[in-house]
Write an enzyme that holds these catalytic residues in place. Sequence first.
Site, PDB file in Angstrom:
ATOM      1  N   PRO A 294       0.815  -1.219   0.000  1.00  0.00           N
ATOM      2  CA  PRO A 294       0.000   0.000   0.000  1.00  0.00           C
ATOM      3  C   PRO A 294       0.846   1.265   0.000  1.00  0.00           C
ATOM      4  O   PRO A 294       1.888   1.327   0.664  1.00  0.00           O
ATOM      5  CB  PRO A 294      -0.780  -0.112   1.312  1.00  0.00           C
ATOM      6  N   ARG A 296      -0.826   4.940  -1.184  1.00  0.00           N
ATOM      7  CA  ARG A 296      -1.806   5.995  -0.931  1.00  0.00           C
ATOM      8  C   ARG A 296      -2.572   5.785   0.384  1.00  0.00           C
ATOM      9  O   ARG A 296      -2.747   6.722   1.155  1.00  0.00           O
ATOM     10  CB  ARG A 296      -2.803   6.014  -2.100  1.00  0.00           C
ATOM     11  N   CYS A 365       1.738  29.718 -14.862  1.00  0.00           N
ATOM     12  CA  CYS A 365       1.257  30.314 -16.108  1.00  0.00           C
ATOM     13  C   CYS A 365       0.562  29.256 -16.942  1.00  0.00           C
ATOM     14  O   CYS A 365       1.103  28.785 -17.949  1.00  0.00           O
ATOM     15  CB  CYS A 365       2.419  30.909 -16.878  1.00  0.00           C
ATOM     16  N   GLU A 366      -0.595  28.866 -16.509  1.00  0.00           N
ATOM     17  CA  GLU A 366      -1.337  27.822 -17.191  1.00  0.00           C
ATOM     18  C   GLU A 366      -2.772  27.878 -16.664  1.00  0.00           C
ATOM     19  O   GLU A 366      -2.981  27.747 -15.460  1.00  0.00           O
ATOM     20  CB  GLU A 366      -0.677  26.472 -16.865  1.00  0.00           C
TER      21      GLU A 366
HETATM   22  N1  LLP Z   1       2.830  -1.445  -6.034  1.00  0.00           N
HETATM   23  C1  LLP Z   1       3.057  -1.142  -7.327  1.00  0.00           C
HETATM   24  C2  LLP Z   1       3.794  -2.083  -8.155  1.00  0.00           C
HETATM   25  C3  LLP Z   1       2.594   0.067  -7.856  1.00  0.00           C
HETATM   26  O1  LLP Z   1       2.815   0.354  -9.133  1.00  0.00           O
HETATM   27  C4  LLP Z   1       1.901   0.980  -7.023  1.00  0.00           C
HETATM   28  C5  LLP Z   1       1.431   2.265  -7.547  1.00  0.00           C
HETATM   29  C6  LLP Z   1       1.688   0.625  -5.685  1.00  0.00           C
HETATM   30  C7  LLP Z   1       2.158  -0.601  -5.228  1.00  0.00           C
HETATM   31  C8  LLP Z   1       0.991   1.532  -4.702  1.00  0.00           C
HETATM   32  O2  LLP Z   1      -0.310   1.786  -5.072  1.00  0.00           O
HETATM   33  P1  LLP Z   1      -1.258   2.626  -4.076  1.00  0.00           P
HETATM   34  O3  LLP Z   1      -1.475   1.771  -2.831  1.00  0.00           O
HETATM   35  O4  LLP Z   1      -0.565   3.879  -3.755  1.00  0.00           O
HETATM   36  O5  LLP Z   1      -2.498   2.836  -4.835  1.00  0.00           O
HETATM   37  N2  LLP Z   1       0.391   8.941  -9.525  1.00  0.00           N
HETATM   38  C9  LLP Z   1      -0.896   8.291  -9.406  1.00  0.00           C
HETATM   39  C10 LLP Z   1      -0.783   6.929  -8.759  1.00  0.00           C
HETATM   40  C11 LLP Z   1       0.181   6.004  -9.460  1.00  0.00           C
HETATM   41  C12 LLP Z   1       0.279   4.675  -8.802  1.00  0.00           C
HETATM   42  C13 LLP Z   1       1.434   3.909  -9.336  1.00  0.00           C
HETATM   43  N3  LLP Z   1       1.630   2.636  -8.746  1.00  0.00           N
HETATM   44  C14 LLP Z   1      -1.857   9.192  -8.628  1.00  0.00           C
HETATM   45  O6  LLP Z   1      -1.461  10.280  -8.235  1.00  0.00           O
HETATM   46  O7  LLP Z   1      -2.996   8.836  -8.431  1.00  0.00           O
END
Ligand code: LLP
Length: 449
Positions: A294, A296, A365-366
């Site tokens: 995890p 986020r 600037c966007e």
């Molecule tokens: N494991 C792998 C292999 C991943 O690619 C990711 C996230 C995670 C774990 C963690 O996922 P989470 O629990 O955080 O959902 N920039 C995007 C999110 C990209 C997520 C990429 N991979 C945003 O701001 O929503």
Amino acid sequence: MIMLGNKSYNERGCLTIAGCDLATLGQELGTPLYIIDEDWLRQTMREYRSAFARFYPDSTIAYAGKAFLTSALCRILLEEGLWLDTVSGGEFYLAMQSGFSTSRILFHGNNKQEQEIDIVFNEGIGRWVVDSEQELDMLLNEAPRSRKGKLPLFFRITPGIDPHTHEFITTGRVDSKFGLPLVEGIAHRVIERSLQSGLFEIKGLHCHIGSQVASLDPFLKTVDAMVEFMVAFRQATGYIFAELDVGGGLGVPYLDEEEGRFPTIEEYAQAVSVRLRERCRKAGYPLPHLFVEPGRSIVNIAGSTLYRVGTVKRIPGVKTYVAVDGGMTDNPRPILYGARYQAQIVNRFPGDGARESFSIVGKCCESGDVIIPETVMAPIEPGDYLLVEGTGAYNYSMASNYNYLPRPGVVFLSGGVARLVVRPENWYDLIRRDITPEELQVGEQTATE
Ligand code: LLP
């Protein structure tokens, strides 16, 4: 007004997080500023650990560093007994420098670079996650160079599950740049070749279907697909995987109105654990050690961004623009994914009085540099401090220097005490890498010598 996380108003009528007065913090440390509620963060890490300890004791929580990573965070992970999932040499290097044990690090990437292989082969790794057949070919050549014994491998499988989230953060469908496809036996072949080589310590399988997933169903389907693959592989080769990593992806609320719409950590842990036990029992498959990754759901609610309001521009009959001193540089998520946020005034209790409609925008600037397109709040004035909530994940880690804006610092708050853990960038930081005319001359001479 619910307010995500551990926030309340103090006797001065100012908003506090973990007992720290945010208006004072803004005055003392400057804005924009990333704020992490360390008490909340640790609590969430403990929630993950205790939920899995209860429903699936043979498990490991590997925090996904891409969501938010600093040296201070690595030290907290160590103290809280979590592993770390990294996706680049840079993340790995930061963790190493902060004293994090490399034997508790996972290393991902769909295009791993020579320099990344070097650092991992020199320093050791907890699990290396193989993402393609080309990568395996490369590893077969390089494996003898490892100074830390046989490389412990996971194989990332694309299980063909749609998590129904934003397209940009979907990773587990058949059409994906990540992982080994199941189609045409590719995943099977890569694993078999690795086993036959005898060069690696084969640990298990990995998958990750996407991020900000709002329901449990896609996770359960993923467990089913992975167990199905494990069973088929066993039937074909007799080999049993000892470990299974089901990735991250649990979604979280960003707005008051989304409270209760996402599974809790406990519900997630229970659902995944029960399903895995059940599927393995049915298939007579030994229970694997379970990893989850995890990002986020550990850090998002613990984090927020403090801004100072500058211009308040009223366009009669149209709208009122409230411009803060940051924007898409410190939070690119609205412009990238249409992400929605909520804000609170920090330096005064909003009370029950008048409400107005505002558009909270950044200073880049966007025209698309909008943090909150429309929000109804108590009147906002220039000089007010504004807190945008739920920015812990993928804000600091995705920040840029567009328009040459320095990136904000990071402060951790705990038990009424503020601790600056990343200093804010300054203008000098922005030009530090530019080569000066004097250096250029030296460089030219060297090049023509
Ligand atoms: N494991 C792998 C292999 C991943 O690619 C990711 C996230 C995670 C774990 C963690 O996922 P989470 O629990 O955080 O959902 N920039 C995007 C999110 C990209 C997520 C990429 N991979 C945003 O701001 O929503």
